[in-house]
Design a protein around this motif. Structure first.
Motif: not given
Length: 306
Positions: A272, A275, A235, A145
């Motif tokens: 998330a 990612l 991001h 992150l």
């Protein structure tokens, strides 16, 4: 109570009152407040900053026959900004054996137990900070992150240096106008326990010189404790994520804390996961677990000064 003690107690009371009167709220990072009859600190403020009870400190300043430990006297001495001679005088008046102050060093690294805890929190980002927001340890999700490899090449593994100095996307915090004042206020709250310490003073001076925005927020005098917050990060690979941050204290590591982030909504949870799927296999291992821990003296300036 002996004659010597009877004579020392009034001297102790007068000494503490005089030293309290010369320290202003601004000196310890507190706002001046209203209805302040004198420029110095109030008794309850000294007690709060020193981590002792108001009643106990009041009795100490009144010269009552109470026992004081070296640890508590050191805390009071830091709050009142006593120099070495004054600190020694305080000890003698309180009838506590005096030992010269040893320079305290913030931990340079965490042990394998704490590293194992934050690694086990993956896929949730987790990090260990000290009171100056140095990054002492991270897990893979945190590095996903926050672009930690780029941050380390930038030379500033410290959150505040990154936020005020590093360019995007190294620290992708959104709504900085709301978040930065809170973080600086949290730093100032911790600073009250370290006024006059070279590492802290050097950090504040250097960051103030490097960032006019930080200097402006620091001069506001606001203070705030660490606490849970919902923060938004952007991001470049997956978009915005809303994350709830929670701070956990660590036994044996004073003023250090684990900060863990969890998705605040379903969209953030899915992003998330995206990612995490982009993470290369070699990024799984925490670099903090490799090699021997660094000492305070061997770390770069922005690590030790923050």
């Amino acid at each position: 109570m002996g004659t010597t003690t009877q004579r020392r107690r009034p001297e102790l009371a007068a000494f503490l009152r005089a030293r309290r009167a010369r320290v202003t709220p601004a000196d310890v990072g507190m706002p001046p407040g209203l209805r302040r009859r004198t420029p110095g600190l109030r008794r309850e403020e000294v007690a709060q900053l020193s981590g002792v009870g108001v009643t106990w400190y009041t009795w100490l300043e009144q010269g009552r026959p109470i026992n004081a430990s070296a640890q508590v006297l050191d805390a009071v001495a830091r709050t009142l900004r006593l120099d070495r001679a004054e600190r020694e005088h305080l000890y003698h008046l309180a009838e506590v054996p005096y030992e010269p102050v040893r320079r305290t060093v913030s931990p340079a690294a965490v042990g394998p137990e704490i590293q194992g805890i934050i690694d086990a929190l993956d896929p949730h980002p987790a990090v260990v900070y000290n009171a100056r927001y140095d990054i002492l340890a991270t897990n893979p999700a945190y590095r996903d992150l926050f672009f930690v490899p780029q941050l380390e090449s930038f030379g500033a593994p410290n959150v505040l240096w990154t936020l005020f100095i590093a360019p995007d996307p190294v620290c992708p915090l959104v709504f900085r106008d709301e978040e930065l004042p809170v973080m600086v206020a949290t730093l100032r709250s911790a600073y009250g326990r370290h006024v006059g310490e070279p590492a802290w003073e050097d950090f504040i001076r250097r960051l103030s010189a490097a960032s006019a925005h930080f200097a402006e927020l620091w001069e506001s005098g606001d203070v705030a404790p660490p606490g849970p917050r919902v923060k938004t990060f952007r991001h470049e690979a997956v978009g915005e994520l809303r994350m709830t941050s929670v701070s956990l204290s660590i036994n044996g590591m004073p003023e250090c804390r684990i900060v863990a982030y969890t998705p605040d909504d379903e969209v953030s949870r899915l992003r998330a996961a995206e990612l995490r799927a982009l993470r290369p296999p070699e990024a799984e291992r925490s670099p903090e677990a490799e090699g021997s821990p660094e000492t305070e003296e061997s770390r770069p300036l922005m690590r030790t000064g923050s």
